[in-house]
Design a protein around this motif. Structure first.
Motif: not given
Length: 228
Positions: A70-84, A92-102
């Motif tokens: 999660y990029d706090p400066t750009a306020r964006a969740v960025r996922l690797s190709e496989h996760v995306y 989906i676990s990794v994606a949810a975790h990054e949303c937790g930061h948001a």
């Protein structure tokens, strides 16, 4: 070659390799298990963000493996190709975790705010600490060594503050995934725990290695003072 450096280096390497092995092993296992919800990492991330009022936070795909963040400066969740693109339990676990930061960012979660404020100081401290420590040891200059210890302590503190940030994000992710029905049954929930638990080990390992290095330099400082 100082035996203290050798011992700490070996211990640090073992801890780091073990954590990486756990992460990659669990990720590979659960990346082969499809979630019954059929949702991809990108879809899970978008739904979590929208249901928490974070419509303005984009979900972007980035190159590489395990480059999710999660990029706090750009306020964006960025996922690797496989996760995306994948609908696996790991993705989906990794994606949810990054949303937790948001969500943490939205709620101004204390540890996250403190970590963000530390970044400018960390950039200076992490750059100067190695030179000051090495110079203090090589020239047997206690003042330089002490200054290096102070700067390195900032690096260690950053590692320690990162732990509650990461564990809290994982805790949020597990609750949201269960409530929203992104995972079904004890087996899928176990997979989520394994993936996120292994990922958290990398931060624990980083903190342990940093603490070991700090104790190493403290020992050298006292040893140098005793000799003086």
């Amino acid at each position: 070659m100082n035996p203290i450096f050798v011992l700490v280096s070996i211990i640090g390497l073992v801890i780091t390799l073990w954590a990486q092995w756990k992460v990659r092993g669990n990720y590979q296992i659960w990346s082969r298990v499809r979630a019954r919800s059929g949702l991809t990492g990108a879809e899970v991330a978008r739904r979590i963000l929208d249901r928490n009022g974070l419509y303005h936070v984009p979900v972007q795909m980035v190159p590489g493996s395990l480059t999710d963040h999660y990029d706090p400066t750009a306020r964006a969740v960025r996922l690797s190709e496989h996760v995306y693109t994948s609908d696996s339990i790991a993705a989906i676990s990794v994606a949810a975790h990054e949303c937790g930061h948001a969500i943490q960012h939205k709620e101004a979660y204390g540890a996250l705010v403190f970590r963000h404020r530390m970044v400018p100081v960390l950039n200076i401290a992490s750059g100067l600490a190695p030179f000051l420590l090495m110079a203090g040891i090589f020239f047997k200059f206690t003042g330089l060594l002490m200054l290096g210890l102070i700067f390195f302590s900032v690096v260690v503190l950053f590692h320690l503050v990162t732990l509650p940030v990461e564990y809290n994000a994982s805790s949020r992710a597990k609750k949201i995934m269960a409530i929203e029905g992104f995972v079904h049954g004890p087996e899928e929930e176990r997979g989520v725990r394994r993936v996120l638990g292994a990922a958290a080990l990398t931060y624990v390992a980083g903190a342990l290695v940093a603490l070991l290095e700090l104790l190493q330099y403290v020992f050298i400082l006292f040893f140098q003072n005793d000799r003086d």
